[in-house]
Enzyme design. Structure first.
Site, mmCIF file in Angstrom:
data_model
loop_
_atom_site.group_PDB
_atom_site.id
_atom_site.type_symbol
_atom_site.label_atom_id
_atom_site.label_comp_id
_atom_site.label_asym_id
_atom_site.label_seq_id
_atom_site.Cartn_x
_atom_site.Cartn_y
_atom_site.Cartn_z
ATOM 1 N N LYS A 8 60.509 48.487 22.927
ATOM 2 C CA LYS A 8 60.598 49.683 22.088
ATOM 3 C C LYS A 8 60.707 50.886 23.000
ATOM 4 C CE LYS A 8 58.110 52.426 18.752
ATOM 5 N NZ LYS A 8 57.012 52.417 17.764
ATOM 6 N N SER A 66 65.204 54.872 11.823
ATOM 7 C CA SER A 66 65.513 55.955 10.882
ATOM 8 C C SER A 66 66.691 56.814 11.323
ATOM 9 C CB SER A 66 64.275 56.835 10.718
ATOM 10 O OG SER A 66 63.880 57.357 11.991
ATOM 11 N N TYR A 85 66.687 50.061 6.766
ATOM 12 C CA TYR A 85 66.487 50.837 5.535
ATOM 13 C C TYR A 85 67.669 50.620 4.576
ATOM 14 C CZ TYR A 85 63.021 53.029 8.537
ATOM 15 O OH TYR A 85 61.962 53.245 9.393
ATOM 16 N N LYS A 109 63.890 47.712 19.684
ATOM 17 C CA LYS A 109 63.920 48.900 18.839
ATOM 18 C C LYS A 109 64.121 50.153 19.681
ATOM 19 C CE LYS A 109 60.884 51.562 15.961
ATOM 20 N NZ LYS A 109 59.581 51.667 15.356
ATOM 21 N N ARG A 158 59.366 60.130 11.768
ATOM 22 C CA ARG A 158 58.174 60.951 12.019
ATOM 23 C C ARG A 158 58.010 61.986 10.915
ATOM 24 N NH1 ARG A 158 59.345 61.254 18.516
ATOM 25 N NH2 ARG A 158 58.618 59.132 18.963
#
Ligand SMILES: NCC[C@H](CC(=O)O)[C@@H](CN)CCC(=O)O
Ligand SMILES: [Zn+2]
Length: 327
Positions: free
Chosen positions: A198, A278, A317, A251, A208
């Site tokens: 990550k 995101s 998502y 990630k 965030r």
């Protein structure tokens, strides 16, 4: 029994079994990240993430039900607590009345076949917004952080989570969590999905905003990996396999396809997950809205890339759209 003798946790849940085979994009590939807010009855759009909402536990069934009916097989829960519960230690992370434990209990009772993974981190629950405990000099207190993260992970698992996914990037947290699950006698029914590689990416901004989890000072570059470093990513992946991870995550995904390939090469017998974060999600949405490409082929091509690079699971998502497109 030795930690590396434990295999049951890697396939105990039916949703995991397609993951243990060669790659294809099916509904079982998809894991849907869901923001669960402390406001029990609300469903609040997230301005930085088109089509995503913060969902209260009392609205979860109506939100998740149709997705399960379309073939959703796994979710990843992120808690969005009330600001005032935050303290230096992330005490609220495993509050039995907090959003994550409440949502886990509800989802396991309403949708017993749905795999419920819980992200394990402290940044949503700490007043300083970092992913661990801090020393007086504001450096990470790794030992205290790992001890707290293991407690939180075991409590999520006791609440019914089928999988825990520590996104904190502290050193040695996998072994501590695995040992905690063993000591609690539940290691056979709880998978450990390691956020192994990550990176300290620019692509987390919308999250965030969604989770109110930004660091109040400094940044996460002392514990998330430096984007230019392949070596540290390879070492983190090998370390997490040794420490008992059942699945390995990379990630973000799109800018890190080489690392997905490294993960598959270094851990060929583990399911590899790619997290389309995101910022990647918002980028593709806004590009399609601006006419760069059609949304559906762009999303499908991004998925194809992750699978080609070697992953078995995609955390995205776009899951609701993909469930429709794959029907
Ligand atoms: N635990 C850290 C949260 C972390 C990134 C960050 O804020 O540093 C990710 C959640 N696991 C962000 C995910 C995303 O951007 O979609
Ligand atoms: Zn965090």
């Amino acid at each position: 029994v030795e930690i590396d003798s434990l295999l049951h946790s890697g396939y105990h849940h039916p949703a995991q079994r397609p993951w243990q085979v060669e790659r294809m994009l099916t509904k079982s590939t998809l894991m849907y990240p869901i923001f669960v807010t402390h406001e029990k009855d609300s469903m609040t759009p997230i301005s930085s993430m088109p089509n995503q909402c913060r969902i209260g536990v009392n609205r979860l069934e109506e939100f998740v039900g149709p997705l399960v009916a379309k073939g959703l097989q796994s979710v990843m829960l992120f808690g969005v607590p009330d600001d005032f519960v935050k303290d230096a230690f992330g005490t609220a992370a495993d509050d039995p009345n907090g959003p994550v434990i409440q949502a886990t209990r509800l989802l396991k009772s309403r949708f017993p076949e749905l795999l419920v993974a819980c992200d394990v981190c402290l940044c949503e629950y700490t007043s300083h917004g970092h992913c661990g405990h801090l020393n007086p000099d504001n450096t990470i207190d790794n030992k205290a952080s790992v001890r707290r993260l293991a407690e939180v992970a075991v409590n999520y698992a006791k609440a019914g989570a089928d999988c825990v996914a520590p996104s904190d990037m502290m050193d040695g947290r996998m072994r501590a969590i695995k040992q905690g699950l063993i000591d609690a006698g539940i290691s056979h029914r709880v998978s450990l999905m390691a956020y192994s590689a990550k990176f300290a990416s620019v692509l987390y901004g919308p999250f965030r905003d969604a989770a109110c989890s930004g660091a109040q000072f400094g940044d996460r570059s002392a514990y998330q990996l430096p984007p230019p470093s392949r070596g540290l990513a390879r070492r983190a992946i090998e370390r997490d396999v040794r420490e008992g991870a059942d699945m390995i995550m990379v990630k973000p995904a799109g800018f890190y396809m080489d690392i997905i390939r490294d993960a598959k090469d270094l851990a060929p017998n583990h399911p590899i997950a790619a997290y389309q974060v995101s910022g990647e999600y918002a980028t593709i949405h806004h590009a399609a809205a601006a006419g760069v490409y059609e949304l559906k082929p762009a999303v499908l091509e991004s998925m194809t890339g992750f699978l080609r690079a070697g992953c078995n699971i995609v955390i995205t998502y776009f899951t609701p759209e993909l469930l429709d497109w794959l029907s």
